[in-house]
Write an enzyme that holds these catalytic residues in place. Structure first.
Site, PDB file in Angstrom:
ATOM      1  N   ASP A  26     -52.422 167.701 -60.394  1.00 27.13           N
ATOM      2  CA  ASP A  26     -52.086 166.419 -61.046  1.00 27.13           C
ATOM      3  C   ASP A  26     -53.105 165.322 -60.720  1.00 27.13           C
ATOM      4  OD1 ASP A  26     -50.854 166.833 -58.411  1.00 27.13           O
ATOM      5  OD2 ASP A  26     -50.126 164.778 -58.658  1.00 27.13           O
ATOM      6  N   ARG A  63     -62.649 187.550 -49.956  1.00 29.02           N
ATOM      7  CA  ARG A  63     -62.831 186.355 -50.781  1.00 29.02           C
ATOM      8  C   ARG A  63     -63.684 185.324 -50.067  1.00 29.02           C
ATOM      9  NH1 ARG A  63     -57.640 183.895 -53.450  1.00 29.02           N
ATOM     10  NH2 ARG A  63     -59.346 182.576 -54.135  1.00 29.02           N
ATOM     11  N   ASP A 112     -58.020 174.903 -42.818  1.00 28.65           N
ATOM     12  CA  ASP A 112     -58.570 176.258 -42.984  1.00 28.65           C
ATOM     13  C   ASP A 112     -58.866 176.948 -41.658  1.00 28.65           C
ATOM     14  OD1 ASP A 112     -60.500 175.554 -46.005  1.00 28.65           O
ATOM     15  OD2 ASP A 112     -58.366 175.830 -45.636  1.00 28.65           O
ATOM     16  N   ARG A 138     -50.219 174.226 -54.943  1.00 30.13           N
ATOM     17  CA  ARG A 138     -51.575 173.906 -55.361  1.00 30.13           C
ATOM     18  C   ARG A 138     -51.623 173.138 -56.692  1.00 30.13           C
ATOM     19  NH1 ARG A 138     -54.877 177.103 -52.306  1.00 30.13           N
ATOM     20  NH2 ARG A 138     -56.383 175.409 -52.485  1.00 30.13           N
ATOM     21  N   CYS A 159     -50.422 179.684 -54.969  1.00 30.23           N
ATOM     22  CA  CYS A 159     -50.955 180.805 -54.198  1.00 30.23           C
ATOM     23  C   CYS A 159     -50.119 180.914 -52.926  1.00 30.23           C
ATOM     24  CB  CYS A 159     -52.433 180.579 -53.865  1.00 30.23           C
ATOM     25  SG  CYS A 159     -52.663 179.254 -52.694  1.00 30.23           S
ATOM     26  N   LYS A 182     -68.696 178.924 -48.813  1.00 28.41           N
ATOM     27  CA  LYS A 182     -67.978 179.249 -50.072  1.00 28.41           C
ATOM     28  C   LYS A 182     -67.465 177.963 -50.719  1.00 28.41           C
ATOM     29  CE  LYS A 182     -63.509 180.469 -49.760  1.00 28.41           C
ATOM     30  NZ  LYS A 182     -62.552 179.646 -50.547  1.00 28.41           N
ATOM     31  N   ASN A 183     -66.877 177.087 -49.918  1.00 32.28           N
ATOM     32  CA  ASN A 183     -66.216 175.904 -50.483  1.00 32.28           C
ATOM     33  C   ASN A 183     -67.182 174.813 -50.898  1.00 32.28           C
ATOM     34  OD1 ASN A 183     -63.892 177.279 -50.161  1.00 32.28           O
ATOM     35  ND2 ASN A 183     -63.079 176.040 -48.492  1.00 32.28           N
TER      36      ASN A 183
HETATM   37  C1  EPZ Z   1     -59.918 172.878 -50.874  1.00 30.65           C
HETATM   38  O1  EPZ Z   1     -58.846 173.212 -51.734  1.00 30.65           O
HETATM   39  C2  EPZ Z   1     -60.377 174.182 -50.246  1.00 30.65           C
HETATM   40  N1  EPZ Z   1     -60.807 175.123 -51.282  1.00 30.65           N
HETATM   41  C3  EPZ Z   1     -59.238 174.818 -49.444  1.00 30.65           C
HETATM   42  O2  EPZ Z   1     -59.777 175.966 -48.782  1.00 30.65           O
HETATM   43  C4  EPZ Z   1     -58.784 173.818 -48.380  1.00 30.65           C
HETATM   44  O3  EPZ Z   1     -57.704 174.367 -47.671  1.00 30.65           O
HETATM   45  C5  EPZ Z   1     -58.369 172.504 -49.050  1.00 30.65           C
HETATM   46  O4  EPZ Z   1     -59.469 171.990 -49.833  1.00 30.65           O
HETATM   47  C6  EPZ Z   1     -57.974 171.439 -48.036  1.00 30.65           C
HETATM   48  O5  EPZ Z   1     -59.052 171.196 -47.177  1.00 30.65           O
HETATM   49  C7  EPZ Z   1     -62.030 174.982 -51.835  1.00 30.65           C
HETATM   50  O6  EPZ Z   1     -62.769 174.080 -51.511  1.00 30.65           O
HETATM   51  C8  EPZ Z   1     -62.425 176.006 -52.849  1.00 30.65           C
HETATM   52  P1  EPZ Z   1     -56.834 169.815 -51.903  1.00 30.65           P
HETATM   53  P2  EPZ Z   1     -58.260 172.077 -52.747  1.00 30.65           P
HETATM   54  O7  EPZ Z   1     -56.839 169.421 -53.338  1.00 30.65           O
HETATM   55  O8  EPZ Z   1     -59.315 171.123 -53.110  1.00 30.65           O
HETATM   56  C9  EPZ Z   1     -52.423 168.328 -52.645  1.00 30.65           C
HETATM   57  C10 EPZ Z   1     -59.910 178.230 -48.207  1.00 30.65           C
HETATM   58  O9  EPZ Z   1     -59.202 178.890 -47.432  1.00 30.65           O
HETATM   59  N2  EPZ Z   1     -52.876 168.115 -54.038  1.00 30.65           N
HETATM   60  O10 EPZ Z   1     -57.738 169.083 -50.963  1.00 30.65           O
HETATM   61  O11 EPZ Z   1     -57.547 172.791 -53.829  1.00 30.65           O
HETATM   62  C11 EPZ Z   1     -52.387 169.793 -52.248  1.00 30.65           C
HETATM   63  O12 EPZ Z   1     -51.160 170.381 -52.623  1.00 30.65           O
HETATM   64  C12 EPZ Z   1     -59.264 177.267 -49.164  1.00 30.65           C
HETATM   65  O13 EPZ Z   1     -61.161 178.284 -48.252  1.00 30.65           O
HETATM   66  C13 EPZ Z   1     -52.014 167.498 -54.942  1.00 30.65           C
HETATM   67  O14 EPZ Z   1     -50.892 167.138 -54.602  1.00 30.65           O
HETATM   68  O15 EPZ Z   1     -57.192 171.363 -51.812  1.00 30.65           O
HETATM   69  C14 EPZ Z   1     -52.550 169.708 -50.751  1.00 30.65           C
HETATM   70  O16 EPZ Z   1     -51.324 169.417 -50.152  1.00 30.65           O
HETATM   71  C15 EPZ Z   1     -57.737 177.327 -49.114  1.00 30.65           C
HETATM   72  N3  EPZ Z   1     -52.437 167.285 -56.223  1.00 30.65           N
HETATM   73  C16 EPZ Z   1     -53.503 168.519 -50.562  1.00 30.65           C
HETATM   74  O17 EPZ Z   1     -53.413 167.767 -51.764  1.00 30.65           O
HETATM   75  C17 EPZ Z   1     -53.691 167.664 -56.637  1.00 30.65           C
HETATM   76  O18 EPZ Z   1     -54.031 167.416 -57.821  1.00 30.65           O
HETATM   77  C18 EPZ Z   1     -54.951 168.897 -50.338  1.00 30.65           C
HETATM   78  O19 EPZ Z   1     -55.328 169.786 -51.362  1.00 30.65           O
HETATM   79  C19 EPZ Z   1     -54.547 168.287 -55.706  1.00 30.65           C
HETATM   80  C20 EPZ Z   1     -54.126 168.498 -54.412  1.00 30.65           C
END
Ligand code: EPZ
Length: 442
Positions: A129, A413, A321, A126, A121, A22-23
């Site tokens: 920035d 999902r 995850d 999430r 969520c 999915k990801n």
């Molecule tokens: C991806 O989400 C995955 N989703 C998530 O899987 C997964 O948990 C996550 O990566 C971490 O591995 C998809 O790929 C669709 P991040 P993503 O940006 O990219 C912070 C599942 O269960 N952050 O890597 O949205 C954020 O708050 C889902 O399949 C910022 O601060 O996650 C977090 O602490 C859930 N600013 C960290 O970075 C930003 O602009 C990592 O988030 C973006 C992120």
């Protein structure tokens, strides 16, 4: 509203094929916006998140057909035929925050994009920035209007830049996908420092390069993209889902089962399989397998479960995850395990539900200590987010008696027909429609 009803205590025994990721599929589908030519995607899983992405891309001028190839496998045919509609509406984005990954491709190809800010969520705020800062580094002008991100590329084209994409919690997966995708059509060269190293980023880069992009370093913290004028079509198979694989490994382990997994991305699961080994779970590759991302392996648990220490990290560290699924498994280990969540510090909605099943868990901020108990007891529990729900399924498979998991739309999902697949290897699990309870006032 659907629920899963599980009668615990059955060993999982048999063989399952791991579905496409999915990801990986979500940013790859969004990348179709970068080309005017048709794209074929194989092994895209049939999930509600994917159906939401299909709906979103349809509104953005992409024609999509789901077909079956000569092996009976599902195939998506996508073609961005209309470049004019560029508004990703709140009604769709709020149902799936990964919609944000249409921003970079749409901005790069069309010179403008309007994407609703995704809300938070169950697992945390999430923010996006880093996505926006990365795109601004490529010259985008970004403003917020009525809850929407409004982005423009001056003169209709982004420009290459050297940028740092790290945040307080490390790298961003979808942020890297957004910026890397956008950079493929920028004028000049882009260097992304502190890029996410997840296998899904490598899969996306491989597809983009097959479309004519010039990306180097995907899978490492530094990605270099030399911009090109345009990208062509491609026929691409999505990598297998490492999180689904890790989830099924935990299910086999907790039931003392014997499960063979085909199309298993072992090469992307080393932190998880290393931890499983420490816990006392054997994951044995079968056959030579020339593709380390599509191996066959056998999962067994010859003895008791040993406790472990887990800290979630960006890849190649332990994946956030799989945190809930491993917590469920460790509830039955002989001793104390320590689980620390460094990516989403609030990702513990499954703790209270596991405690309802008799788990002994103590949470201190972003750390949970799990003291193993002899057994769990079935109970009605509530799913809250995709992976927490998967953890509850794993606990229910081992619990004594019946477990009812409400709101399994969360599971739909990210897991295709999970109940059917678990039942096919011996689990007693069925989907049941539970009428929504009237909500008590006050
Ligand atoms: C991806 O989400 C995955 N989703 C998530 O899987 C997964 O948990 C996550 O990566 C971490 O591995 C998809 O790929 C669709 P991040 P993503 O940006 O990219 C912070 C599942 O269960 N952050 O890597 O949205 C954020 O708050 C889902 O399949 C910022 O601060 O996650 C977090 O602490 C859930 N600013 C960290 O970075 C930003 O602009 C990592 O988030 C973006 C992120």
């Amino acid at each position: 509203m659907d629920a899963f009803v599980i009668e615990g205590g059955r060993r999982l025994e048999g063989r399952l094929r791991i579905n496409g990721s999915k990801n990986s599929a979500l940013p790859i589908m969004a990348a179709v916006l970068l080309t005017d030519e048709p794209v074929t995607l194989r092994d895209v899983p049939d999930l509600s998140d994917i159906r939401n992405m299909v709906r979103l891309l349809g509104e953005l001028g992409v024609m999509i057909a789901r077909e079956t190839d000569n092996r009976g496998q599902p195939v998506f045919a996508l073609h961005a035929i209309d470049q004019s509609p560029s508004h990703a509406r709140y009604e769709i984005v709020r149902t799936m925050r990964a919609s944000i990954c249409v921003l970079g491709p749409m901005l790069a190809r069309r010179g403008k994009a309007r994407v609703s800010l995704p809300g938070g969520c169950a697992i945390g705020q999430r923010p996006v920035d880093l996505h926006l800062r990365g795109l601004e580094a490529l010259g985008a002008r970004i403003t917020l209007d009525g809850g929407d991100i409004v982005a423009e590329a001056p003169g209709g084209r982004l420009r290459g830049a050297t940028l740092f994409l790290g945040g307080a919690n490390g790298s961003t997966v979808l942020g890297t996908a957004n910026v890397m995708s956008a950079a493929t059509l920028a004028r000049g060269t882009t260097v992304i420092e502190c890029a996410a190293c997840e296998p899904e980023i490598v899969d996306l880069a491989n597809m983009l390069n097959a479309m004519g992009a010039r990306i180097e370093g995907a899978g490492s913290p530094r990605i270099t993209v030399r911009g090109v004028e345009s990208l062509g079509g491609v026929d691409h198979a999505v990598i297998p889902d490492r999180i689904e694989a890790g989830t099924l490994m935990c299910a086999a382990a907790i039931t003392e089962g014997d499960l063979t997994l085909d199309n298993c991305p072992l090469d992307a699961l080393m932190a998880a399989t290393d931890t499983l080994g420490a816990i006392g779970v054997a994951v044995d590759p079968i056959g030579s397998g020339d593709d380390p991302m599509r191996r066959t392996c056998r999962v067994t648990r010859p003895g008791g479960l040993r406790p472990a220490q887990i800290t979630t990290q960006p890849h190649p560290g332990f994946p956030t995850d799989l945190q809930a699924q491993f917590m469920a498994l460790l509830c039955l280990a002989q001793g104390n395990s320590v689980i620390t969540e460094k990516i989403f510090p609030d990702r513990f909605l499954h703790v209270a539900e596991l405690q309802r099943m008799g788990a002994s868990l103590i949470r201190q901020n972003a750390t949970v200590v799990a003291t193993g108990v002899p057994g769990l007891t079935g109970a009605p529990v509530m799913a809250s987010d995709l992976r927490a729900s998967a953890g509850l399924v794993i606990a229910g498979l081992a619990a004594r008696g019946e477990t009812t998991i409400n709101r399994v739309y969360h599971i739909d999902r990210g897991y295709e027909k999970l109940e059917d697949r678990l039942a096919s290897v011996g689990a007693s699990i069925r989907r049941q429609d539970i009428p929504a309870e009237p909500v008590a006032a006050g």
